[in-house]
Design an enzyme around this catalytic site. Structure first.
Site, PDB file in Angstrom:
ATOM      1  N   ASN A 127      -6.405  -4.014   1.335  1.00 57.29           N
ATOM      2  CA  ASN A 127      -6.853  -2.631   1.463  1.00 57.29           C
ATOM      3  C   ASN A 127      -7.730  -2.221   0.272  1.00 57.29           C
ATOM      4  O   ASN A 127      -8.724  -1.508   0.452  1.00 57.29           O
ATOM      5  CB  ASN A 127      -5.656  -1.689   1.582  1.00 57.29           C
ATOM      6  CG  ASN A 127      -5.094  -1.655   2.983  1.00 57.29           C
ATOM      7  OD1 ASN A 127      -5.829  -1.776   3.958  1.00 57.29           O
ATOM      8  ND2 ASN A 127      -3.783  -1.520   3.093  1.00 57.29           N
ATOM      9  N   GLU A 141       3.272  11.251   1.426  1.00 55.67           N
ATOM     10  CA  GLU A 141       3.143   9.997   0.682  1.00 55.67           C
ATOM     11  C   GLU A 141       3.309  10.185  -0.818  1.00 55.67           C
ATOM     12  O   GLU A 141       3.686   9.243  -1.530  1.00 55.67           O
ATOM     13  CB  GLU A 141       1.781   9.358   0.975  1.00 55.67           C
ATOM     14  CG  GLU A 141       1.566   8.933   2.416  1.00 55.67           C
ATOM     15  CD  GLU A 141       2.450   7.776   2.825  1.00 55.67           C
ATOM     16  OE1 GLU A 141       2.774   6.929   1.965  1.00 55.67           O
ATOM     17  OE2 GLU A 141       2.840   7.724   4.011  1.00 55.67           O
ATOM     18  N   GLU A 192       2.673   4.749  -7.240  1.00 52.31           N
ATOM     19  CA  GLU A 192       3.967   4.451  -6.652  1.00 52.31           C
ATOM     20  C   GLU A 192       5.044   4.423  -7.738  1.00 52.31           C
ATOM     21  O   GLU A 192       4.823   3.904  -8.836  1.00 52.31           O
ATOM     22  CB  GLU A 192       3.874   3.090  -5.955  1.00 52.31           C
ATOM     23  CG  GLU A 192       5.072   2.701  -5.138  1.00 52.31           C
ATOM     24  CD  GLU A 192       4.851   1.376  -4.428  1.00 52.31           C
ATOM     25  OE1 GLU A 192       5.778   0.924  -3.742  1.00 52.31           O
ATOM     26  OE2 GLU A 192       3.748   0.803  -4.564  1.00 52.31           O
TER      27      GLU A 192
END
Length: 340
Positions: free
Chosen positions: A240, A195, A204
């Site tokens: 989340n 990831e 990200e």
């Protein structure tokens, strides 16, 4: 910021050590109230309460209970050093105290706040785990092995941050045999590596994604573009951040940046997902590894809708290859069912 694992040096009078013998448990009783961290014996197996509950059966839901290795205090081995908590005394991050019969580890420096006030300052700690956190992370994964796995990692991703986070999830790398424990931690770190490009990226790269479900009652108070991927699991979406924050006792919905600025919090969000969420799969990644479903099911629970069943075999292979490398470092077999 990363939580340093410095422990206050106890005085001769206050120093104590807890040997890792059989852990303390009670036989489960239906309808009895159990607080998070309670350990029970049920049908000749041990379970630890992940959340407070009014005596739900330990086999009903992993949201409330997780299997637990009660031999050697959760598999940690060794001892930990602690002091009895003193109001008004300064504690540095990593300090371990005993308060009202339970152990806590300081997540952040604080001037003697009560260990039960906030999980921002203190987290429950398994003092039978030798200070390794969780299921004895220091014994299952050494810092040298961690560095070998991630030779080019971002300095944000600290080993101490990982072990501090593991203290909040004692079933992680603390369930089953030593082989299963090592397979689980290798599986988690392999997925986290995938990831983040080898624990290189904290956030990200492409932040132009609208990862906000505005139909949720709590909405997106930090804007619709604030909930992009952060941390080892690249935590994404407002729901989340909200749910992880609820579990950890932190307002991550209003402070999503904490996942990219505090190593212990960042690791905790990854372990929260690993231990409690099924994602597009049918089981949590934790359960996939400890119940023998195999590494492939962890992929399905993390990104199965895009990668599994032929969706992106190259990405699946990348995860599998990293897992095979990491179990090699830990000296255990990879097991069956590697692909999804």
């Amino acid at each position: 910021m990363a939580a340093a694992m410095a422990v206050i040096a106890p005085t001769a009078a206050s120093q104590a050590e807890v040997s890792a013998q059989a852990c303390t448990y009670t036989n489960w009783v239906q309808g009895q109230w159990y607080t998070a961290g309670s350990i029970v014996k049920f049908e000749n197996a041990y379970y630890i309460a992940e959340h407070d509950n009014p005596g739900y059966s330990p086999t009903v839901s992993t949201w409330y209970w997780d299997p637990y290795n009660c031999n050697g205090g959760g598999g940690g081995g060794g001892t930990c050093t602690y002091t009895d908590w003193v109001q008004g005394q300064w504690y540095t991050a990593g300090s371990i105290v005993r308060f009202e019969g339970s152990f806590y580890i300081a997540e952040h420096d604080n001037p003697g706040y009560s260990p039960t006030v906030s999980t921002w300052y203190w987290d429950p700690y398994n003092c039978n785990g030798g200070g390794g956190g969780g299921g004895g992370g220091g014994a299952i994964l050494t810092e040298a092995q961690f560095n070998q796995m991630f030779p080019s990692r971002n300095s944000f991703y600290t080993y101490s941050g990982l072990t501090a986070a593991m203290a909040s999830f004692p079933a992680f790398a603390g369930t089953g045999s030593d082989t299963v424990k090592k397979q689980e931690i290798a599986a988690a770190l392999a997925n986290f590596s995938h990831e983040t490009g080898g624990l290189v990226h904290v956030e990200e790269i492409n932040k132009n994604n609208d990862l906000c479900d505005e139909s949720r009652p709590y909405g997106c108070p930090r804007g619709t573009y604030a909930y992009y991927g952060r941390g080892p699991i690249q935590l994404s979406w407002n729901f989340n951040y909200y749910s992880a924050g609820q579990h950890l006792g932190l307002d991550l919905l209003n402070n999503p940046g904490w996942v990219a600025s505090d190593a212990a919090i960042s690791w905790k969000t990854a372990l929260w997902y690993w231990n409690t969420q099924t994602g597009p799969g049918t089981m949590t990644p934790h359960n996939a590894m400890v119940n023998g479903a195999g590494f492939g099911e962890t992929i399905r629970s993390i990104n199965g809708s895009l990668e599994c069943n032929g969706g992106n075999p190259a990405q699946v292979q990348s995860r599998v290859s990293k897992y095979q490398q990491f179990v090699g470092i830990l000296g255990v077999p990879a097991g069956a069912n590697l692909y999804c």
